[in-house]
Design a protein around this motif. Structure first.
Motif, PDB file in Angstrom:
ATOM      1  N   ASN A  58       0.816  -1.205   0.000  1.00 58.68           N
ATOM      2  CA  ASN A  58       0.000   0.000   0.000  1.00 58.68           C
ATOM      3  C   ASN A  58       0.859   1.269   0.000  1.00 58.68           C
ATOM      4  O   ASN A  58       0.533   2.230   0.663  1.00 58.68           O
ATOM      5  CB  ASN A  58      -0.920   0.014   1.214  1.00 58.68           C
ATOM      6  N   LEU A  59       1.938   1.239  -0.729  1.00 59.77           N
ATOM      7  CA  LEU A  59       2.811   2.407  -0.802  1.00 59.77           C
ATOM      8  C   LEU A  59       2.327   3.354  -1.889  1.00 59.77           C
ATOM      9  O   LEU A  59       1.878   2.925  -2.939  1.00 59.77           O
ATOM     10  CB  LEU A  59       4.247   1.977  -1.100  1.00 59.77           C
ATOM     11  N   THR A  60       2.458   4.639  -1.615  1.00 58.78           N
ATOM     12  CA  THR A  60       2.076   5.621  -2.625  1.00 58.78           C
ATOM     13  C   THR A  60       3.151   5.677  -3.703  1.00 58.78           C
ATOM     14  O   THR A  60       4.280   5.214  -3.506  1.00 58.78           O
ATOM     15  CB  THR A  60       1.915   7.027  -2.015  1.00 58.78           C
ATOM     16  N   GLU A  61       2.808   6.279  -4.804  1.00 62.46           N
ATOM     17  CA  GLU A  61       3.760   6.423  -5.909  1.00 62.46           C
ATOM     18  C   GLU A  61       4.996   7.210  -5.463  1.00 62.46           C
ATOM     19  O   GLU A  61       6.126   6.857  -5.785  1.00 62.46           O
ATOM     20  CB  GLU A  61       3.061   7.123  -7.074  1.00 62.46           C
ATOM     21  N   ARG A  62       4.776   8.267  -4.688  1.00 65.99           N
ATOM     22  CA  ARG A  62       5.885   9.091  -4.219  1.00 65.99           C
ATOM     23  C   ARG A  62       6.756   8.317  -3.222  1.00 65.99           C
ATOM     24  O   ARG A  62       7.979   8.423  -3.254  1.00 65.99           O
ATOM     25  CB  ARG A  62       5.357  10.376  -3.580  1.00 65.99           C
ATOM     26  N   GLU A  63       6.137   7.535  -2.360  1.00 65.96           N
ATOM     27  CA  GLU A  63       6.908   6.716  -1.415  1.00 65.96           C
ATOM     28  C   GLU A  63       7.789   5.721  -2.162  1.00 65.96           C
ATOM     29  O   GLU A  63       8.945   5.509  -1.794  1.00 65.96           O
ATOM     30  CB  GLU A  63       5.977   5.988  -0.444  1.00 65.96           C
ATOM     31  N   LEU A 102      13.841  14.984  -6.651  1.00 62.52           N
ATOM     32  CA  LEU A 102      12.382  14.858  -6.757  1.00 62.52           C
ATOM     33  C   LEU A 102      11.660  16.200  -6.590  1.00 62.52           C
ATOM     34  O   LEU A 102      10.430  16.237  -6.570  1.00 62.52           O
ATOM     35  CB  LEU A 102      11.864  13.853  -5.724  1.00 62.52           C
ATOM     36  N   PHE A 103      12.442  17.285  -6.448  1.00 63.29           N
ATOM     37  CA  PHE A 103      11.876  18.627  -6.308  1.00 63.29           C
ATOM     38  C   PHE A 103      10.944  18.750  -5.105  1.00 63.29           C
ATOM     39  O   PHE A 103       9.842  19.300  -5.196  1.00 63.29           O
ATOM     40  CB  PHE A 103      11.158  19.069  -7.594  1.00 63.29           C
ATOM     41  N   ILE A 104      11.389  18.197  -3.973  1.00 60.79           N
ATOM     42  CA  ILE A 104      10.656  18.305  -2.711  1.00 60.79           C
ATOM     43  C   ILE A 104      11.659  18.713  -1.632  1.00 60.79           C
ATOM     44  O   ILE A 104      12.864  18.680  -1.849  1.00 60.79           O
ATOM     45  CB  ILE A 104       9.940  16.987  -2.326  1.00 60.79           C
ATOM     46  N   SER A 105      11.160  19.088  -0.462  1.00 62.43           N
ATOM     47  CA  SER A 105      12.060  19.521   0.610  1.00 62.43           C
ATOM     48  C   SER A 105      12.648  18.308   1.330  1.00 62.43           C
ATOM     49  O   SER A 105      12.048  17.233   1.345  1.00 62.43           O
ATOM     50  CB  SER A 105      11.305  20.397   1.613  1.00 62.43           C
ATOM     51  N   PRO A 106      13.820  18.488   1.950  1.00 58.60           N
ATOM     52  CA  PRO A 106      14.403  17.403   2.739  1.00 58.60           C
ATOM     53  C   PRO A 106      13.460  16.928   3.854  1.00 58.60           C
ATOM     54  O   PRO A 106      13.403  15.742   4.166  1.00 58.60           O
ATOM     55  CB  PRO A 106      15.675  18.027   3.321  1.00 58.60           C
ATOM     56  N   LYS A 107      12.698  17.861   4.413  1.00 62.92           N
ATOM     57  CA  LYS A 107      11.730  17.500   5.461  1.00 62.92           C
ATOM     58  C   LYS A 107      10.669  16.543   4.910  1.00 62.92           C
ATOM     59  O   LYS A 107      10.259  15.602   5.589  1.00 62.92           O
ATOM     60  CB  LYS A 107      11.083  18.769   6.013  1.00 62.92           C
ATOM     61  N   THR A 108      10.240  16.770   3.691  1.00 65.41           N
ATOM     62  CA  THR A 108       9.253  15.899   3.050  1.00 65.41           C
ATOM     63  C   THR A 108       9.849  14.521   2.791  1.00 65.41           C
ATOM     64  O   THR A 108       9.177  13.501   2.981  1.00 65.41           O
ATOM     65  CB  THR A 108       8.742  16.529   1.740  1.00 65.41           C
ATOM     66  N   VAL A 109      11.111  14.468   2.391  1.00 62.81           N
ATOM     67  CA  VAL A 109      11.789  13.181   2.178  1.00 62.81           C
ATOM     68  C   VAL A 109      11.819  12.407   3.486  1.00 62.81           C
ATOM     69  O   VAL A 109      11.503  11.216   3.529  1.00 62.81           O
ATOM     70  CB  VAL A 109      13.224  13.373   1.637  1.00 62.81           C
ATOM     71  N   LYS A 110      12.174  13.094   4.569  1.00 61.31           N
ATOM     72  CA  LYS A 110      12.220  12.430   5.878  1.00 61.31           C
ATOM     73  C   LYS A 110      10.843  11.918   6.284  1.00 61.31           C
ATOM     74  O   LYS A 110      10.726  10.835   6.863  1.00 61.31           O
ATOM     75  CB  LYS A 110      12.768  13.392   6.931  1.00 61.31           C
ATOM     76  N   SER A 111       9.825  12.673   5.960  1.00 59.21           N
ATOM     77  CA  SER A 111       8.451  12.261   6.261  1.00 59.21           C
ATOM     78  C   SER A 111       8.081  11.005   5.482  1.00 59.21           C
ATOM     79  O   SER A 111       7.499  10.064   6.029  1.00 59.21           O
ATOM     80  CB  SER A 111       7.481  13.399   5.927  1.00 59.21           C
ATOM     81  N   HIS A 112       8.434  10.975   4.201  1.00 59.45           N
ATOM     82  CA  HIS A 112       8.157   9.794   3.374  1.00 59.45           C
ATOM     83  C   HIS A 112       8.926   8.580   3.903  1.00 59.45           C
ATOM     84  O   HIS A 112       8.384   7.478   3.972  1.00 59.45           O
ATOM     85  CB  HIS A 112       8.541  10.044   1.913  1.00 59.45           C
ATOM     86  N   LYS A 113      10.167   8.794   4.289  1.00 56.45           N
ATOM     87  CA  LYS A 113      10.971   7.689   4.813  1.00 56.45           C
ATOM     88  C   LYS A 113      10.368   7.148   6.109  1.00 56.45           C
ATOM     89  O   LYS A 113      10.296   5.936   6.309  1.00 56.45           O
ATOM     90  CB  LYS A 113      12.414   8.140   5.040  1.00 56.45           C
ATOM     91  N   SER A 114       9.912   8.035   6.945  1.00 54.04           N
ATOM     92  CA  SER A 114       9.278   7.640   8.198  1.00 54.04           C
ATOM     93  C   SER A 114       8.029   6.804   7.931  1.00 54.04           C
ATOM     94  O   SER A 114       7.804   5.768   8.566  1.00 54.04           O
ATOM     95  CB  SER A 114       8.923   8.885   9.009  1.00 54.04           C
ATOM     96  N   LYS A 115       7.227   7.253   6.978  1.00 56.61           N
ATOM     97  CA  LYS A 115       6.016   6.505   6.595  1.00 56.61           C
ATOM     98  C   LYS A 115       6.376   5.144   6.004  1.00 56.61           C
ATOM     99  O   LYS A 115       5.701   4.146   6.252  1.00 56.61           O
ATOM    100  CB  LYS A 115       5.189   7.300   5.582  1.00 56.61           C
ATOM    101  N   LEU A 116       7.445   5.104   5.208  1.00 55.19           N
ATOM    102  CA  LEU A 116       7.898   3.838   4.621  1.00 55.19           C
ATOM    103  C   LEU A 116       8.293   2.850   5.712  1.00 55.19           C
ATOM    104  O   LEU A 116       7.911   1.671   5.663  1.00 55.19           O
ATOM    105  CB  LEU A 116       9.093   4.083   3.686  1.00 55.19           C
ATOM    106  N   LEU A 117       9.049   3.324   6.685  1.00 54.29           N
ATOM    107  CA  LEU A 117       9.469   2.450   7.787  1.00 54.29           C
ATOM    108  C   LEU A 117       8.249   1.931   8.543  1.00 54.29           C
ATOM    109  O   LEU A 117       8.187   0.758   8.897  1.00 54.29           O
ATOM    110  CB  LEU A 117      10.412   3.204   8.729  1.00 54.29           C
ATOM    111  N   GLU A 118       7.281   2.804   8.760  1.00 55.03           N
ATOM    112  CA  GLU A 118       6.062   2.426   9.476  1.00 55.03           C
ATOM    113  C   GLU A 118       5.230   1.414   8.673  1.00 55.03           C
ATOM    114  O   GLU A 118       4.835   0.371   9.199  1.00 55.03           O
ATOM    115  CB  GLU A 118       5.236   3.683   9.745  1.00 55.03           C
ATOM    116  N   LYS A 119       4.989   1.704   7.412  1.00 58.83           N
ATOM    117  CA  LYS A 119       4.152   0.843   6.579  1.00 58.83           C
ATOM    118  C   LYS A 119       4.762  -0.526   6.320  1.00 58.83           C
ATOM    119  O   LYS A 119       4.044  -1.514   6.179  1.00 58.83           O
ATOM    120  CB  LYS A 119       3.866   1.511   5.222  1.00 58.83           C
ATOM    121  N   THR A 120       6.086  -0.585   6.246  1.00 58.92           N
ATOM    122  CA  THR A 120       6.758  -1.851   5.942  1.00 58.92           C
ATOM    123  C   THR A 120       7.191  -2.603   7.196  1.00 58.92           C
ATOM    124  O   THR A 120       7.689  -3.717   7.105  1.00 58.92           O
ATOM    125  CB  THR A 120       8.005  -1.609   5.062  1.00 58.92           C
TER     126      THR A 120
END
Length: 64
Positions: free
Chosen positions: A1-6, A26-44
């Motif tokens: 259930n990962l998003t395309e961006r994740e 990816l033209f996003i902020s480092p804070k957003t990358v960290k947020s995606h990584k955090s969600k990835l760790l949680e979801k997986t």
């Protein structure tokens, strides 16, 4: 259930890019990358980045 961006962020992590490099690519902020990584760790249910990379390989999100 990962998003395309994740998935995009995960692929970049697997290439060994830093948070800042991923953000720039990816033209996003480092804070957003960290947020995606955090969600990835949680979801997986992975505890760290190496396990996240193994998850990506096992689930054919990236190839060796």
């Amino acid at each position: 259930n990962l998003t395309e961006r994740e998935i995009e962020v995960l692929q970049q992590i697997c290439l060994g890019l830093s948070t800042e490099e991923i953000a720039e690519k990816l033209f996003i902020s480092p804070k957003t990358v960290k947020s995606h990584k955090s969600k990835l760790l949680e979801k997986t249910a992975c505890k760290n980045t190496p396990l996240l990379i193994l998850f990506a390989i096992k689930n054919k999100i990236v190839q060796l």
